[in-house]
Write an enzyme that holds these catalytic residues in place. Sequence first.
Site, PDB file in Angstrom:
ATOM      1  N   GLU A   1       1.948  28.570  28.867  1.00  0.00           N
ATOM      2  CA  GLU A   1       0.689  27.822  28.793  1.00  0.00           C
ATOM      3  C   GLU A   1      -0.174  28.423  29.887  1.00  0.00           C
ATOM      4  OE1 GLU A   1      -1.852  25.654  29.971  1.00  0.00           O
ATOM      5  OE2 GLU A   1      -0.561  23.870  30.141  1.00  0.00           O
TER       6      GLU A   1
ATOM      7  N   GLY B   1       1.197  28.468  33.873  1.00  0.00           N
ATOM      8  CA  GLY B   1       0.602  29.136  35.022  1.00  0.00           C
ATOM      9  C   GLY B   1      -0.557  30.006  34.607  1.00  0.00           C
ATOM     10  N   SER B   2      -0.708  31.113  35.284  1.00  0.00           N
ATOM     11  CA  SER B   2      -1.882  31.957  35.081  1.00  0.00           C
ATOM     12  C   SER B   2      -1.728  32.844  33.849  1.00  0.00           C
ATOM     13  CB  SER B   2      -2.097  32.840  36.303  1.00  0.00           C
ATOM     14  OG  SER B   2      -1.082  33.825  36.349  1.00  0.00           O
ATOM     15  N   ARG B   3      -2.854  33.358  33.408  1.00  0.00           N
ATOM     16  CA  ARG B   3      -2.837  34.281  32.279  1.00  0.00           C
ATOM     17  C   ARG B   3      -2.103  35.566  32.642  1.00  0.00           C
ATOM     18  NH1 ARG B   3      -8.237  35.223  28.721  1.00  0.00           N
ATOM     19  NH2 ARG B   3      -7.536  36.915  27.382  1.00  0.00           N
TER      20      ARG B   3
ATOM     21  N   CYS C   1      -4.811  21.901  33.451  1.00  0.00           N
ATOM     22  CA  CYS C   1      -4.917  22.879  32.367  1.00  0.00           C
ATOM     23  C   CYS C   1      -6.052  22.507  31.419  1.00  0.00           C
ATOM     24  CB  CYS C   1      -3.628  22.917  31.565  1.00  0.00           C
ATOM     25  SG  CYS C   1      -2.164  23.066  32.596  1.00  0.00           S
TER      26      CYS C   1
ATOM     27  N   LYS D   1      13.342  28.322  37.619  1.00  0.00           N
ATOM     28  CA  LYS D   1      12.834  29.126  38.721  1.00  0.00           C
ATOM     29  C   LYS D   1      11.712  28.305  39.352  1.00  0.00           C
ATOM     30  CE  LYS D   1       9.946  32.288  40.567  1.00  0.00           C
ATOM     31  NZ  LYS D   1       8.579  31.905  40.993  1.00  0.00           N
TER      32      LYS D   1
ATOM     33  N   GLU E   1     -11.593  31.207  32.654  1.00  0.00           N
ATOM     34  CA  GLU E   1     -11.317  30.017  33.458  1.00  0.00           C
ATOM     35  C   GLU E   1     -11.486  30.304  34.956  1.00  0.00           C
ATOM     36  OE1 GLU E   1      -7.231  28.743  33.235  1.00  0.00           O
ATOM     37  OE2 GLU E   1      -7.706  26.732  33.963  1.00  0.00           O
TER      38      GLU E   1
ATOM     39  N   GLY F   1       0.284  35.943  34.832  1.00  0.00           N
ATOM     40  CA  GLY F   1       1.713  35.659  34.887  1.00  0.00           C
ATOM     41  C   GLY F   1       2.316  35.489  33.503  1.00  0.00           C
ATOM     42  N   GLY F   2       1.632  34.754  32.650  1.00  0.00           N
ATOM     43  CA  GLY F   2       2.142  34.526  31.300  1.00  0.00           C
ATOM     44  C   GLY F   2       2.219  35.810  30.500  1.00  0.00           C
TER      45      GLY F   2
END
Lengths: 523, 523
Positions: A262, A238-240, A299, A182, A390, A242-243
Amino acid sequence: MIHGTLLIGSADVARAQTFAATNPATGAALEGAFALATAQDVADAAALADAAAVPFAALSPDARAAFLESIAEEIAAIGDDLITRAMAESGLPRARLEGERGRTMGQLRLFASVLREGSWAQITIDPALPERAPLPRPDLRRRHVALGPVAVFGASNFPLAFSVAGGDTASALAAGCPVIAKGHPAHPGTGELMARAIRRAVAAHGLPEGTFSYLNATNDVAGLLVADPRVQAVGFTGSRVGGLALMQAAAARTQPIPVYAEMSAVNPVLLFPAALAARAEALGAAYVGSLTMGAGQFCTNPGLVIAPAGADLDTFLTAAAAAMAVNAPQDMLTPGIHAAYQAGVAALDGHAAVTTLARGTTPTGPHQAQGAVFVTSAQAFLADKALGHEVFGAAGLVVTVSDMGEAATVLAALEGQLTATLHIDAADEPAAAALLPILERKVGRILVNGWPTGVEVCHAMVHGGPFPATSDGRTTSVGAAAIERFLRPVCYQNLPASLLPDALADANPWGAPRRIDGTLSLA
Amino acid sequence: MIHGTLLIGSADVARAQTFAATNPATGAALEGAFALATAQDVADAAALADAAAVPFAALSPDARAAFLESIAEEIAAIGDDLITRAMAESGLPRARLEGERGRTMGQLRLFASVLREGSWAQITIDPALPERAPLPRPDLRRRHVALGPVAVFGASNFPLAFSVAGGDTASALAAGCPVIAKGHPAHPGTGELMARAIRRAVAAHGLPEGTFSYLNATNDVAGLLVADPRVQAVGFTGSRVGGLALMQAAAARTQPIPVYAEMSAVNPVLLFPAALAARAEALGAAYVGSLTMGAGQFCTNPGLVIAPAGADLDTFLTAAAAAMAVNAPQDMLTPGIHAAYQAGVAALDGHAAVTTLARGTTPTGPHQAQGAVFVTSAQAFLADKALGHEVFGAAGLVVTVSDMGEAATVLAALEGQLTATLHIDAADEPAAAALLPILERKVGRILVNGWPTGVEVCHAMVHGGPFPATSDGRTTSVGAAAIERFLRPVCYQNLPASLLPDALADANPWGAPRRIDGTLSLA
């Protein structure tokens, strides 16, 4: 050539609903209308991937290695069109993207070598013991096999090395898993060029078309990919937010599946007293160099410095401030990332217990990151969890402590991290040794006298770390061990030689290291 | 001596709220009042485990191996009291429990040998390349470290080998993780004897008291163990409902943690035409032997037979019916397990599309399993998912298919399983080969011409399988590889020799296999 279609197996699929990419350097729309996948497109890609799973996993290691090498060659063959499109879509400079292209091809070649070496299959043989009392032992053989189709979510910050044909895709394909990539909406043209390179390699090797598909999709439709029962694992950078959404979707399935996300880290850097005394000025300049590299969009960006207050730290801060004051702003990856950076910096700037030490020079483009260094006390840091979150971009926070004992307290309060960095001299070693056990429980990589922003692609690398740095601290997304994420063990008991997989045959046709009756032997 | 206390580190803790064990053979309460833990007890055990985590993980492999061997010796030293109490609490016969005790000690010794061999640490060294262009490579070294405190939930069906001092505990301790064992309420006396054996070994080796604690607890209080932020992983063997509850609790934490739950399976057995033609009668008798062994209370019990209809299958069924008709009932582990078995058998017996082929002889005790073999068609099986669910105990379902193509359809409809068994002759091999790729995606262990109920403790064993056989099909709970569940990688970059962990020192003081610059080398 960029067509804007989805690549579902060997089919180019156009859709009425499309989107365009934005050039973050100018804010202008780039050419190309990119199709957004429907629910049916996701189902079609999953069905093709499922059909490809068995034949693709059944390839010999050498055949799969040659396929990975062909992908690398096809990427090289795109030529400069890849670099210019990626520059336009990401705002990243040419040199960085040329380097990243080399890294991407290097990753594919590393996994080819990993496949041919054979340890990944963990071949383990416990021969039959027919005379054993009270019961004989059967012949037992174990190998690792592919999990099945993997959904890979491309990252914005590595449009080549951690996106459509990046590390997650390379390691999943290496494991024998079909991939449905994706693409990240920030670089759909770059994504399509990479996807077409993979598809050409699929065709050249006569592999099932479902070995690889490429989609762009809204978050809702992309969520269907994680929910599809044929998908067996997810890779994400990606982002927290999103994860976490992907983790929850995967856990809510009838059959939960692993998610390798990650997510976020502030990557603490500890400055020890003797190191500070010896080279505070050089450390200050080097810190700003690492913090602002690539507009801080790594990252492993050193978002947090922990150091003992005093004259040496003052020297460090003065040097850092001087370096930051002349630091030129750089385009950020997307307008959204820039907006989030601005909000994060404004929050620190407006925080009662935080001092703004220095800012970079004034931006000249609409989405440029103006670097920033902030300072706060350990007490303030420990009192407000938000200060440990972050801020993605070139913003750093220096936490002053009274001594390295207080530094340990600050470290212990942190969430899981990708890295921790120690700047030490010989006299600091006892204090550093005392902190190592805390760090080993908290991070994936510990560095001494360097900066965390370089992540070597090699056998020993760990680009991972306890939650929330990643969703699964038992794994790495960079380096040879990334292949392990997409494998699982199968044991074969008393199979006749004619039915045994090649990997487990007595003659060792793969020439792989094997553990026989508990003893490891080389090929 | 059984005191009924909780063992929290080195403390014996009594509580007002207690429970007693039941002898399933008689239904009578056994002597002993066993304390139920409070929320504070859970927190105390977690705090001690957390404090023990760093020093326990820092032990040399040899020191931890010696500790595991001492646990085995302490178990042996309990003597016959262990066997008689376990018999009373479990209803299992002496010979079985004596064998299980040997297996339990053998597991501990296997992990001791695994520790000394050293591969578990996955020592990987990529030496510095200071001359590399454009950038030098730093020195990078990777090893695996302990996850931290592990909560182990004891299983009812292996009161020795998969309970307080069983495989999960042995592998977690081997990995360097302190263990908090939550005993199964069916055998609290047995659990306490085993817990005291571990505690004696902890003391003898001068280890931190938090290395091991033992609790009995209600489900609500046990849930606090999974929620405690200091607990870093969970091991469980039991029901699907119980395992799913633990998975959900672990996923709902601020920091999600891995849960290794071994839950349910029907372990399909496929009878191929030539094998049936050659030995249908012997297979029928052997099937009932495996199905009823230990009252059918094995995770790998062959709950499902899939075979082509015809005269040979009729011979098999006649032989199975004859064997079942004289099969003596056996005490089940608990009144609750017996009640669930009765309900499961009644549901099959009353199912319109299921025929009862045979029952065992009439029970003479209150909680005995009367064996049962049922028969249904592929069509009926595919139409009702409930027919694929495990009935824990000595009940089997034979699904008749038209040919092995229909057998593949039935297999494809199954959920993940621990095992699949193929009974074949040479003429069946092509048909078996065609099914292997389906089975490899569906199960953890594939057996030929045997029965799944023997699970060898060795290097090649996989006692695992895709969900819902286990929560995590990437792992095994039996055998040497079980240690991997409790480890995670850490990378060290440019550490001076004085700060490097022993495991990663150039001189290889552990004498372990290492991968250096990508090449595996033996010690």
